[in-house]
Design a protein around this motif. Structure first.
Motif, mmCIF file in Angstrom:
data_model
loop_
_atom_site.group_PDB
_atom_site.id
_atom_site.type_symbol
_atom_site.label_atom_id
_atom_site.label_comp_id
_atom_site.label_asym_id
_atom_site.label_seq_id
_atom_site.Cartn_x
_atom_site.Cartn_y
_atom_site.Cartn_z
ATOM 1 N N GLY A 1 0.843 -1.196 0.000
ATOM 2 C CA GLY A 1 0.000 0.000 0.000
ATOM 3 C C GLY A 1 0.872 1.238 0.000
ATOM 4 N N TRP A 2 0.594 2.191 0.878
ATOM 5 C CA TRP A 2 1.395 3.405 0.928
ATOM 6 C C TRP A 2 1.504 3.949 2.344
ATOM 7 N N PHE A 3 2.455 4.887 2.520
ATOM 8 C CA PHE A 3 2.689 5.591 3.773
ATOM 9 C C PHE A 3 2.836 7.062 3.448
ATOM 10 N N THR A 4 2.309 7.922 4.315
ATOM 11 C CA THR A 4 2.488 9.368 4.145
ATOM 12 C C THR A 4 2.605 10.034 5.503
ATOM 13 N N GLU A 5 3.350 11.128 5.557
ATOM 14 C CA GLU A 5 3.346 11.978 6.742
ATOM 15 C C GLU A 5 2.216 12.983 6.545
#
Length: 193
Positions: free
Chosen positions: A21-25
């Protein structure tokens, strides 16, 4: 004069993705300081709107509890709007808007001196936003969503009346209202990423 902490800004945090999937700050004080957004956020709010075309706004808090907001949609799609309500501003009553979705991850920074609102574009939308001042009921205010002096073209299907709270249905119009917000010398400009 109350500092507005910069212009209305559309922000697209970077997402780092892979097979999982993804990661974001979502928020980093240092990263937002670099963008010129230096206000201190003191509270996080979360709203859920069940029906499509639920409209919330146009809201603000008056000084000394004016709120800057950092808004994002974490489920569904909304059209988010900021209206310049700073007295003396050459762009008074003008607005900018952006579609915020769970998919695009964009955020809208709305400084003090702007009325804020949104309409849901599909059912079951969730919106979270940071604010720079706590809720102060005596300073709670707003402008009518359908004010002809703002003349915002809400994306409502023909014949559709938005879902409104009783409070939002009774908000005043700009005509005859005296703004408590001072113009800071920066007119409203189109949104850019």
């Amino acid at each position: 004069m109350i500092a507005t902490d910069g212009p209305v800004r559309l922000i697209e945090p970077k997402r780092f993705g892979d097979a999982r999937g993804w990661f974001t700050e979502v928020y980093s004080e240092a990263a937002y300081d670099a963008l010129g957004i230096t206000c201190r956020f003191v509270q996080d709010n979360h709203s859920y709107s069940a029906p499509a075309f639920t409209l919330r706004g146009l809201h603000f808090q008056t000084p000394p509890f004016g709120q800057a907001k950092l808004v994002r949609c974490i489920r569904g799609r909304i059209l988010d709007i900021a209206v310049d309500v700073r007295r003396g501003s050459p762009t008074y009553g003008e607005s900018v808007a952006a579609e915020l979705t769970a998919e695009n991850g964009r955020q809208l920074f709305v400084p003090v001196g702007f009325a804020h609102g949104f309409v849901t574009l599909e059912p079951d939308c969730e919106v979270t936003y940071k604010v720079s001042a706590p809720y102060a009921p005596a300073n709670d205010g707003g402008i009518a969503w359908d004010d002809p002096d703002i003349a915002f073209d809400w994306p409502l299907p023909a014949g559709t009346t938005p879902e409104l709270s009783a409070k939002d249905a009774g908000l005043p119009r700009l005509a005859g209202w005296t703004s408590p917000f001072d113009y800071d010398g920066r007119p409203l400009t189109p949104l850019e990423i």
